[in-house]
Design an enzyme around this catalytic site. Sequence first.
Site, mmCIF file in Angstrom:
data_model
loop_
_atom_site.group_PDB
_atom_site.id
_atom_site.type_symbol
_atom_site.label_atom_id
_atom_site.label_comp_id
_atom_site.label_asym_id
_atom_site.label_seq_id
_atom_site.Cartn_x
_atom_site.Cartn_y
_atom_site.Cartn_z
ATOM 1 N N GLU A 107 0.700 -1.312 -0.145
ATOM 2 C CA GLU A 107 0.147 0.063 0.039
ATOM 3 C C GLU A 107 0.908 1.415 -0.074
ATOM 4 O OE1 GLU A 107 -3.609 2.133 2.516
ATOM 5 O OE2 GLU A 107 -2.808 0.083 3.479
ATOM 6 N N ASP A 108 1.897 1.333 0.932
ATOM 7 C CA ASP A 108 2.914 2.477 0.896
ATOM 8 C C ASP A 108 3.877 2.691 -0.063
ATOM 9 O OD1 ASP A 108 1.116 3.045 3.226
ATOM 10 O OD2 ASP A 108 2.578 2.187 4.751
#
Length: 740
Positions: free
Chosen positions: A90-91
């Site tokens: 996600e990051d």
Amino acid sequence: MQAVDIEEEKREIIQRYRRLLRLAKPLLKDGDAKLIKKAFNTSMEAHKEMRRKSGEPYIFHPLSVAQICVEEIGLGTTSIVAALLHDVVEDTDTSIADIEREFGPKIAKIIDGLTKISGVFEYGSSQQAENFRKMLLTLSEDVRVILVKLADRLHNMRTLGSMPRNKQLKIASETIYLYAPLAHRLGLYTIKSELEDLNLKFTEPDTYKSIANSISQTRASRNKYIRSFVRPIQSAIEKSGLTVEIKGRPKSIYSIYNKMRKQNIPFEEVYDLFAIRIIIDTEYENEKAACWQVYSIVTDYYQPNPDRLRDWISTSKANGYESLHTTVMSHHGNWVEVQIRSRRMDDIAEKGYAAHWKYKENKSNPQESGLEQWITRVRDMLEQNDSSAIEFVDDFRSNLFQEEVFAFTPKGDLRTLPHGATALDFAFDIHTQIGARCIGAKVNQKLVPLNHVLKNGDQVEILTSSKQKPNEGWLRLVVSSKAKSKIKDLLKEERKAAAEGKEIVLRKLKQMKLTLSSEILDQLVAYFGAKTPLEFFFEVGKGKIDSKDIKRFKDFKEGNVQKNGHKIQDARAFEKQITEVKGKDHDLLLIGEDMDVIDYKFSKCCNPIPGDEVFGFVTVNEGIKIHRTSCPNAPELLSNHGYRVVKAKWASQQAIAFLTGLKITGTDRMGMINDITKVISDELKVNMRSITIDTDNGIFQGGIKLYIQDTKHLDTLIRKLEEISDVYSVSRYDDLEQLD
């Protein structure tokens, strides 16, 4: 100065990483340590420039989540690796394919599940509801996704103090709405309690501090009380030859808060601030006997409350929880809860799902547990569910986060159903076809209807009929997800058959040079004795009405002559002719632009009856509700929610009894009630359900509940009652509940 801080942080990161490895060591196999190190380095690299709101390095978070997975849930290497990597995709630019290449498909699947469920769930937000549904889909593949997510949520709640107030409220509300009940259902009682306490800490900080301070101030006296309570029973248990650990467990702040709120009492009046837990070291085969032996010893010293005995060792809870609970009266005059369980049961109660599987693999305990049955139910629910995401989340919570009802078949087989389950739920739990043909049941040898709510220990025999078939109204009679989805499937099948039937009818009418107008359709429905056009098309689609029958309809329509010698000219005359042969059907309310027969409920605020001017209102949870246009709520509904209003009108006025109420006032005198009941029962043959009369200073006010057929019937009754001597006024009473 900054360089010193960075060095300090590096040392702290390494220290936390080593602590994680120490905790995981008993669980590690060959090569596991290398895999964990690889995941740690990947996460370190991905988050190297990132910091949390508190200012600390982001890597602290995945390390803490991994530690919770090991220490507090009892998970192994796969979950540790997943926890360390859970925010990487996600990051950063890392993809699921990259994770699969480096760590294998199993880890990638878990990370994929965790990535789908990031973000904050706000009730009413379809996107986050959809995310929650996606998370639950992973149950069918790997329940560790949810366990790692719960560890992630627990650490986020522990560090919520650094977040802005609006985020605190959102995250805390989401936690109490979904994640705390989910932890409870997976048997993670310790985590569930901490999530509830932390929710209270951030939503009602003053209340939380007040209860926490009160608990702290009473700790010394509470410990003294526990020691004096435990002393005699510990000695007796040891003499019996059993090895036990006895400890006093304080109730959570949230549970004390709930008790104060529900009972409206101050902290000082909450007596059961703690429970005594007795943990027995014994072999699996001897657990049940040992628990009952300890129970016998405890109740030799303290008087038990027979209504508070909870036996979850004979039949465990659906989440795998096993324990024997009793509440006894201490010598100080206070009730004390005592929990009796084996070491294995305690481990499962503390660590839930993970401990359950550890014992299932290592012990001779092959039977399917309630927890496995629950997960099977979740999978079934996910496979069968096609409702919107928000409906799904509501359905999920109502079906799977509540206590169960245990009921038995006539042969003694145990069935576990959601709280509030009905005889119809039970029928569908046995088999779809039994549910579809259910007409009622015998519960403990007594006949009951479909909507009869079951109680623990009921023995249920389902009664069926080959002529029975489901309708939309059945969806209101069931609470279990399985029954709802099966009924929806059967109704879909019916609609599909009806669509096929309509095609057949259209083709046949075309051959006979007829067009399917509303008039012709009415005539077909009347001729074949169907209740609705849908039922007629369904009968054709299923082959119960074939094309030869439709040909005979044409002959009847064209050749039939009424007694006066005139041919039937229109649908109404046709229906009248058919009715002479077949008899009248029941009352119908037609709804919507197409005037279809759709399921509905009468609203309790105005209790419509045939003949009233009515409209339909599409509610959020209860389908279409019918209101009178003169209903006190009509202005608000019609003006503010016009888009949810649908047309409704009565199709016919037939002798069906509808419950309504009358308010009657007058001067009290001898024989007044007799005169009133004479008009109602003898003269107009109306069936009364109840009558109440109150008299004050010679004036009486009466409330009557009775069954009438329509508004004309009601008007006649009111007129007749007004003609009685000394009766001042008679009026219709809309709110029937106020007459109770």
